[in-house]
Design a protein around this motif. Structure first.
Motif, PDB file in Angstrom:
ATOM      1  N   TYR A  49       0.814  -1.207  -0.046  1.00 15.38           N
ATOM      2  CA  TYR A  49       0.198  -0.152  -0.037  1.00 15.38           C
ATOM      3  C   TYR A  49       0.905   1.242   0.134  1.00 15.38           C
ATOM      4  O   TYR A  49       0.476   2.305  -0.657  1.00 15.38           O
ATOM      5  N   PRO A  50       2.133   1.409   0.628  1.00 16.93           N
ATOM      6  CA  PRO A  50       2.711   2.716   0.381  1.00 16.93           C
ATOM      7  C   PRO A  50       2.771   3.427  -0.781  1.00 16.93           C
ATOM      8  O   PRO A  50       2.783   4.448  -0.779  1.00 16.93           O
ATOM      9  N   THR A  51       3.163   2.605  -1.657  1.00 15.40           N
ATOM     10  CA  THR A  51       3.276   3.360  -3.007  1.00 15.40           C
ATOM     11  C   THR A  51       2.054   3.903  -3.568  1.00 15.40           C
ATOM     12  O   THR A  51       2.141   5.195  -3.996  1.00 15.40           O
ATOM     13  N   GLY A  52       0.760   3.171  -3.539  1.00 14.51           N
ATOM     14  CA  GLY A  52      -0.387   3.865  -3.805  1.00 14.51           C
ATOM     15  C   GLY A  52      -0.857   4.830  -2.868  1.00 14.51           C
ATOM     16  O   GLY A  52      -1.339   5.813  -3.443  1.00 14.51           O
ATOM     17  N   CYS A  53      -0.445   4.641  -1.716  1.00 10.70           N
ATOM     18  CA  CYS A  53      -0.774   5.934  -0.792  1.00 10.70           C
ATOM     19  C   CYS A  53      -0.125   7.061  -0.995  1.00 10.70           C
ATOM     20  O   CYS A  53      -0.812   8.232  -1.128  1.00 10.70           O
ATOM     21  N   GLU A  54       1.217   7.089  -1.116  1.00 10.41           N
ATOM     22  CA  GLU A  54       1.833   8.114  -1.614  1.00 10.41           C
ATOM     23  C   GLU A  54       1.637   8.740  -2.787  1.00 10.41           C
ATOM     24  O   GLU A  54       1.624   9.891  -3.016  1.00 10.41           O
ATOM     25  N   GLY A 157       8.799   6.333   2.487  1.00  9.02           N
ATOM     26  CA  GLY A 157       8.895   5.550   3.901  1.00  9.02           C
ATOM     27  C   GLY A 157      10.444   5.236   4.061  1.00  9.02           C
ATOM     28  O   GLY A 157      10.618   4.480   5.161  1.00  9.02           O
ATOM     29  N   ASN A 158      11.224   5.770   3.469  1.00  4.57           N
ATOM     30  CA  ASN A 158      12.691   5.362   3.722  1.00  4.57           C
ATOM     31  C   ASN A 158      13.240   5.751   4.923  1.00  4.57           C
ATOM     32  O   ASN A 158      14.093   4.772   5.467  1.00  4.57           O
ATOM     33  N   ILE A 159      12.808   6.578   5.549  1.00  4.23           N
ATOM     34  CA  ILE A 159      13.082   6.995   7.133  1.00  4.23           C
ATOM     35  C   ILE A 159      12.984   5.792   8.038  1.00  4.23           C
ATOM     36  O   ILE A 159      13.647   5.646   8.845  1.00  4.23           O
ATOM     37  N   GLY A 160      11.893   4.909   7.616  1.00  2.00           N
ATOM     38  CA  GLY A 160      11.399   3.910   8.432  1.00  2.00           C
ATOM     39  C   GLY A 160      12.637   2.753   8.638  1.00  2.00           C
ATOM     40  O   GLY A 160      12.563   1.771   9.149  1.00  2.00           O
ATOM     41  N   ASN A 161      13.505   2.461   7.416  1.00  2.00           N
ATOM     42  CA  ASN A 161      14.669   1.672   7.368  1.00  2.00           C
ATOM     43  C   ASN A 161      15.704   2.011   8.641  1.00  2.00           C
ATOM     44  O   ASN A 161      16.494   1.184   8.590  1.00  2.00           O
ATOM     45  N   LYS A 179      19.674  25.184   5.057  1.00  2.00           N
ATOM     46  CA  LYS A 179      19.533  26.696   5.675  1.00  2.00           C
ATOM     47  C   LYS A 179      18.603  26.894   6.273  1.00  2.00           C
ATOM     48  O   LYS A 179      17.461  26.162   6.361  1.00  2.00           O
ATOM     49  N   ALA A 180      18.402  27.880   7.380  1.00  2.00           N
ATOM     50  CA  ALA A 180      16.970  28.298   7.748  1.00  2.00           C
ATOM     51  C   ALA A 180      16.125  28.624   6.774  1.00  2.00           C
ATOM     52  O   ALA A 180      16.450  29.258   5.817  1.00  2.00           O
ATOM     53  N   GLY A 181      14.902  28.074   6.950  1.00  2.00           N
ATOM     54  CA  GLY A 181      13.899  28.234   6.047  1.00  2.00           C
ATOM     55  C   GLY A 181      13.815  27.077   4.798  1.00  2.00           C
ATOM     56  O   GLY A 181      12.939  27.190   4.317  1.00  2.00           O
ATOM     57  N   ASP A 182      14.863  26.244   4.858  1.00  2.00           N
ATOM     58  CA  ASP A 182      14.903  25.086   3.893  1.00  2.00           C
ATOM     59  C   ASP A 182      13.671  24.104   4.531  1.00  2.00           C
ATOM     60  O   ASP A 182      13.351  24.279   5.508  1.00  2.00           O
ATOM     61  N   MET A 183      13.217  23.531   3.621  1.00  2.00           N
ATOM     62  CA  MET A 183      12.234  22.327   3.873  1.00  2.00           C
ATOM     63  C   MET A 183      12.474  21.039   3.741  1.00  2.00           C
ATOM     64  O   MET A 183      13.249  20.814   2.670  1.00  2.00           O
ATOM     65  N   LEU A 184      12.029  19.878   4.296  1.00  2.00           N
ATOM     66  CA  LEU A 184      11.951  18.570   4.101  1.00  2.00           C
ATOM     67  C   LEU A 184      10.600  17.984   3.803  1.00  2.00           C
ATOM     68  O   LEU A 184       9.784  18.408   4.966  1.00  2.00           O
ATOM     69  N   LEU A 185      10.513  17.431   2.792  1.00  2.00           N
ATOM     70  CA  LEU A 185       9.251  16.554   2.672  1.00  2.00           C
ATOM     71  C   LEU A 185       9.736  14.832   2.701  1.00  2.00           C
ATOM     72  O   LEU A 185      10.256  14.582   2.031  1.00  2.00           O
ATOM     73  N   MET A 186       9.030  14.365   3.803  1.00  2.00           N
ATOM     74  CA  MET A 186       9.578  13.115   3.980  1.00  2.00           C
ATOM     75  C   MET A 186       8.284  12.137   4.204  1.00  2.00           C
ATOM     76  O   MET A 186       7.400  12.102   4.779  1.00  2.00           O
ATOM     77  N   GLY A 187       8.074  10.980   3.197  1.00  2.00           N
ATOM     78  CA  GLY A 187       7.392   9.953   3.263  1.00  2.00           C
ATOM     79  C   GLY A 187       7.567   9.138   4.625  1.00  2.00           C
ATOM     80  O   GLY A 187       8.529   8.839   4.840  1.00  2.00           O
ATOM     81  N   MET A 188       6.443   8.968   5.273  1.00  2.00           N
ATOM     82  CA  MET A 188       6.416   8.087   6.407  1.00  2.00           C
ATOM     83  C   MET A 188       5.175   7.315   6.373  1.00  2.00           C
ATOM     84  O   MET A 188       3.850   7.719   6.575  1.00  2.00           O
ATOM     85  N   ASP A 189       5.424   6.055   6.754  1.00  2.00           N
ATOM     86  CA  ASP A 189       4.294   5.050   6.881  1.00  2.00           C
ATOM     87  C   ASP A 189       3.737   5.161   8.490  1.00  2.00           C
ATOM     88  O   ASP A 189       4.674   4.985   9.440  1.00  2.00           O
ATOM     89  N   LEU A 190       2.399   4.930   8.459  1.00  2.00           N
ATOM     90  CA  LEU A 190       1.760   5.002   9.511  1.00  2.00           C
ATOM     91  C   LEU A 190       1.276   3.686  10.252  1.00  2.00           C
ATOM     92  O   LEU A 190       1.039   2.850   9.670  1.00  2.00           O
ATOM     93  N   SER A 279      11.606  -1.968   8.812  1.00  2.00           N
ATOM     94  CA  SER A 279      10.433  -1.003   8.189  1.00  2.00           C
ATOM     95  C   SER A 279       9.733  -0.407   9.291  1.00  2.00           C
ATOM     96  O   SER A 279       8.865  -0.984   9.678  1.00  2.00           O
ATOM     97  N   LYS A 280      10.099   0.659   9.922  1.00  2.00           N
ATOM     98  CA  LYS A 280       9.316   1.586  11.158  1.00  2.00           C
ATOM     99  C   LYS A 280       8.017   2.137  10.535  1.00  2.00           C
ATOM    100  O   LYS A 280       8.144   2.842   9.500  1.00  2.00           O
TER     101      LYS A 280
END
Length: 316
Positions: A49-54, A157-161, A179-190, A279-280
């Motif tokens: 499901y992670p692929t379809g959900c993301e 969801g790679n952070i879960g590894n 840098k300050a103000g830069d952003m990170l978009l991270m896929g995370m499985d729930l 896979s967390k």
């Protein structure tokens, strides 16, 4: 066991892992070219499901993600572990329609994955400014213009590894590069119904097993070893109390295998486990805690309709 001088990280890590107690093999070595192809098969399975959900999140909510970003001048979009780009193209399309110039910098350890991504992205978004990089995430960053604002992508969801301490260490490295103000978009499985998760990581088709067994094939090929794949099996376990899926290779008999390249013999007991991957799965509360531990603030959690998965937007 007799050893010889090691000449590459793969050889060093295999030797370390197969002589440890308990044994392990680092999951980053799943992704040679063949492993990357098998993982694409995994992502296509209905149970995974992670692929379809993301995909749902990025195809339906990319304009909302773009609206959360403060960038008004040219910026970089830097994606770690980009894969084939089929999900990311929706986000990139929204940015192109938004009108602020950006350079897309996908980074992957697999050259084959980069080649596939380039073809997919150029077909879908002709004229995009793209500078793909092959290799280690942070080595690839050294040649990038750090003067521009940046959105970092770590999807899938790679952070879960990563174990908790390792995840914080990795995120702190991201934080240092930003840098300050830069952003990170991270896929995370729930966290969710344990049966849904178990089926996703122990499929009836044997694709996930092949993905794990490819590690042994790679050891045979690259380290001139004599592993008999028929003497190993695959097992995974999900613990809903801590949100961890752990995957293993299992030795089906007492045996030894030899690497001619390393001049080393590795010994296995019957039913001995070789840990291959974590896979967390997270809660929204644990995401906030993790972000804070690495110096980030959560801006918004974009979720699919079933609330199985989130693309979590953080700011430095």
């Amino acid at each position: 066991m007799k050893t010889t001088t090691l000449t590459n990280p793969f050889a060093e890590d295999v030797t370390k892992g197969l002589t440890a107690s308990p044994k392990f093999l680092p999951s980053k070595y799943f992704y040679d070219d063949r492993g990357s192809r098998i993982f694409m098969e995994i992502m296509a399975m209905p149970e995974y499901y992670p692929t379809g959900c993301e995909f749902e999140i990025l195809s339906q909510q990319s304009p909302a993600i773009v609206n959360e970003l403060p960038f008004t001048a040219p910026f970089n979009i830097i994606e770690f572990g980009c894969g084939d780009g089929m999900k990311t193209k929706h986000l990139l399309k929204a940015f192109m329609e938004h009108g602020v110039p950006f350079t897309y910098i996908p980074i992957d350890i697999s050259q084959e994955a980069i080649d596939v991504l380039e073809a997919n992205i150029n077909l879908a978004l002709p004229g995009i400014d793209m500078q793909p990089q092959t290799g280690d995430y942070f080595e690839a960053l050294t040649g990038i213009d750090s003067g521009k604002p940046a959105l970092f992508l770590f999807l899938g969801g790679n952070i879960g590894n990563y174990k908790d301490a390792e995840a914080i260490a990795l995120l702190e490295k991201f934080h240092t590069q930003m840098k300050a103000g830069d952003m990170l978009l991270m896929g995370m499985d729930l966290q969710k119904n344990p049966r849904v998760i178990q089926k996703a990581y122990d499929d009836s088709y044997g694709v996930t097993k092949s993905f794990n067994m490819n590690l042994l094939t790679r050891i045979n090929r690259e380290l001139d070893a004599d592993i008999n794949l028929d003497q190993f099996d695959f097992y995974c376990d999900y613990n809903p109390q801590n949100g961890e899926v752990n995957s293993y290779l299992v030795s089906l008999k007492k045996q030894h295998v030899h690497s001619a390249l390393l001049n080393t013999t590795f010994y296995f007991e019957k039913d001995e486990l070789v840990w291959t991957e974590l896979s967390k799965k997270y809660t929204l509360e644990s995401i906030t805690t993790l972000a804070g531990s690495a110096g980030f603030n959560v801006v918004h959690n974009f979720m699919d309709c079933m609330h199985y998965f989130t693309d979590s937007l953080w700011i430095k």
